[in-house]
Design a protein around this motif. Structure first.
Motif, mmCIF file in Angstrom:
data_model
loop_
_atom_site.group_PDB
_atom_site.id
_atom_site.type_symbol
_atom_site.label_atom_id
_atom_site.label_comp_id
_atom_site.label_asym_id
_atom_site.label_seq_id
_atom_site.Cartn_x
_atom_site.Cartn_y
_atom_site.Cartn_z
ATOM 1 N N ASN A 55 2.920 2.727 5.406
ATOM 2 C CA ASN A 55 3.682 1.491 5.340
ATOM 3 C C ASN A 55 2.754 0.334 4.992
ATOM 4 O OD1 ASN A 55 6.397 2.385 6.346
ATOM 5 N ND2 ASN A 55 5.161 2.999 8.107
ATOM 6 N N ALA A 56 3.334 -0.704 4.405
ATOM 7 C CA ALA A 56 2.579 -1.913 4.090
ATOM 8 C C ALA A 56 3.398 -3.115 4.514
ATOM 9 C CB ALA A 56 2.272 -1.977 2.599
ATOM 10 N N ALA A 57 2.714 -4.144 5.011
ATOM 11 C CA ALA A 57 3.391 -5.342 5.500
ATOM 12 C C ALA A 57 2.838 -6.574 4.816
ATOM 13 C CB ALA A 57 3.218 -5.459 7.014
ATOM 14 N N TYR A 58 3.708 -7.567 4.662
ATOM 15 C CA TYR A 58 3.284 -8.841 4.076
ATOM 16 C C TYR A 58 4.106 -9.964 4.693
ATOM 17 C CZ TYR A 58 2.769 -12.643 0.692
ATOM 18 O OH TYR A 58 2.534 -13.864 0.113
ATOM 19 N N VAL A 59 3.422 -11.035 5.078
ATOM 20 C CA VAL A 59 4.087 -12.208 5.642
ATOM 21 C C VAL A 59 3.789 -13.394 4.739
ATOM 22 C CG1 VAL A 59 4.278 -13.750 7.623
ATOM 23 C CG2 VAL A 59 3.884 -11.302 7.980
ATOM 24 N N HIS A 60 4.842 -14.098 4.329
ATOM 25 C CA HIS A 60 4.716 -15.190 3.360
ATOM 26 C C HIS A 60 5.003 -16.541 4.018
ATOM 27 C CE1 HIS A 60 4.786 -17.040 -0.593
ATOM 28 N NE2 HIS A 60 5.992 -17.536 -0.375
ATOM 29 N N MET A 61 4.191 -17.526 3.691
ATOM 30 C CA MET A 61 4.376 -18.912 4.135
ATOM 31 C C MET A 61 4.523 -19.018 5.660
ATOM 32 S SD MET A 61 6.825 -20.539 1.153
ATOM 33 C CE MET A 61 6.819 -22.154 1.952
ATOM 34 N N VAL A 108 7.247 -2.351 3.559
ATOM 35 C CA VAL A 108 7.448 -1.377 2.489
ATOM 36 C C VAL A 108 7.043 0.006 2.989
ATOM 37 C CG1 VAL A 108 6.739 -0.665 0.175
ATOM 38 C CG2 VAL A 108 7.014 -3.087 0.695
ATOM 39 N N HIS A 109 7.879 1.000 2.690
ATOM 40 C CA HIS A 109 7.581 2.381 3.076
ATOM 41 C C HIS A 109 7.281 3.192 1.821
ATOM 42 C CE1 HIS A 109 8.396 6.555 4.312
ATOM 43 N NE2 HIS A 109 8.032 6.153 5.513
ATOM 44 N N SER A 150 5.302 7.205 -4.105
ATOM 45 C CA SER A 150 6.651 6.718 -4.416
ATOM 46 C C SER A 150 7.073 5.702 -3.366
ATOM 47 C CB SER A 150 7.659 7.870 -4.472
ATOM 48 O OG SER A 150 7.715 8.551 -3.232
ATOM 49 N N ILE A 151 7.683 4.623 -3.818
ATOM 50 C CA ILE A 151 8.247 3.627 -2.904
ATOM 51 C C ILE A 151 9.625 4.141 -2.502
ATOM 52 C CG2 ILE A 151 8.846 1.205 -2.571
ATOM 53 C CD1 ILE A 151 5.909 1.673 -3.312
ATOM 54 N N THR A 152 9.866 4.317 -1.204
ATOM 55 C CA THR A 152 11.121 4.932 -0.763
ATOM 56 C C THR A 152 12.124 3.928 -0.196
ATOM 57 O OG1 THR A 152 10.149 5.419 1.396
ATOM 58 C CG2 THR A 152 10.007 7.135 -0.287
#
Length: 310
Positions: A153-159, A167-168, A281-283
């Protein structure tokens, strides 16, 4: 003195406090309704319930991936407050982070189950939230969360929490610990934050929404006099062309990759996988935007002044 489930419901309606706290209060008060109300007021829960009626559409969205045990579990949460000022409060931010960590570790089924989870401070998440409401003096709510298990998994926090993305990805065994995969996941998460796709790909698109879009495009074409003499099969091809363009804007893997040069997100993922010698692959993904869909509080200064001088 014994009490019934109806008594618990009555106390809840009188105070606005949760069912479990009402039950505890009635138990402590030996079934005495007045005493139970008094106990709840003493604990400040009734005051917190009054605050709960106020609109909370500000707050923070937060996403994270577990880094303690290497399991790779990820979570994204949204917690709301009444004002942006409180959303930046360190205690509130810490609470949001605790919620995300609790979702990752304890895997609650829904928000109510999350509130019943151990917060690691001698209280439940729900009790911690009530305590925070009383300390800060503003309504706060846990609105929603999502949790993805392994593999990657990947995580992103904006502003600072306006938008949070999780994202998995499915990856081949030889790439699970490759930092380039994590970098790819973060880049895709940033794409999602910026471009706000509705679906992962065409297969996942909502058929009803696409059908409605097709109807709208067809109606627009008919209103244009330049298309009056065009045969139906030509108009159908124009409609399908515009539908493809629409899908390329709202499906993640069909979108133009914002960090690339005339390449789609799907093609970029394939290129990275090929370069690394494995499969990626992005699932699925979750994108939370602070307060989306919630009624915003509108401050009426004139009304506030009128109340003060009454």
């Amino acid at each position: 003195m014994a009490f019934t489930a109806k008594d618990v419901q009555t106390l809840r309606e009188m105070t606005g406090v949760g069912m479990m706290d009402c039950k505890k209060a009635l138990t402590e008060a030996d079934g005495n309704m007045d005493k139970a109300v008094e106990l709840l007021r003493e604990k400040g829960m009734a005051a917190a319930a009054k605050k709960a009626s106020r609109v909370a559409a500000e707050g923070v969205c937060h996403a994270a991936v577990c880094g303690e045990c290497g399991c790779g579990v990820g979570a994204v949460v949204e917690c709301n407050s009444e004002t942006d000022f409180v959303a930046k409060n360190e205690q509130f931010m810490a609470f949001v982070s605790t919620c995300a960590q609790t979702v990752m570790k304890q895997n609650p089924a829904d928000v109510e189950a999350l509130k019943a989870c151990d917060a690691g401070n001698g209280m439940t998440i729900g009790e911690t939230l009530t305590d925070l409401v009383l300390k800060i003096g503003e309504n706060m709510q846990i609105r929603r969360f999502a949790r993805y298990a392994e593999p990657v998994n990947a995580a992103y926090v904006h502003m600072g929490g306006k938008i949070a993305v999780l994202v998995h990805m499915d990856v081949s065994g030889n790439l699970k610990d490759n930092p380039a995969v994590s970098e790819l996941g973060r880049d895709v998460a940033m794409q999602i934050a910026a471009m706000n796709p509705m679906w992962l790909d065409e297969a996942g698109a909502d058929a009803e929404t696409i059908a409605k879009e097709r109807e709208i495009i067809a109606a627009q074409l008919k209103q244009d006099e330049a298309n009056a003499k065009k045969p139906d099969n030509v108009l159908e091809k124009i409609v399908e062309g515009r539908i493809r363009k629409y899908l390329s804007e709202v499906c993640l893997l069909m979108q133009n990759y914002v960090k690339g040069d005339k390449i789609t997100v799907g093609d970029h993922v394939k290129a990275v996988a090929k370069q690394l010698g494995g499969d990626i692959s992005i699932t699925k993904f979750e994108r939370f935007e602070r307060g989306e869909g919630l009624e915003k509080r509108v401050d009426d200064l004139a009304a506030e002044v009128a109340k003060m001088v009454q």
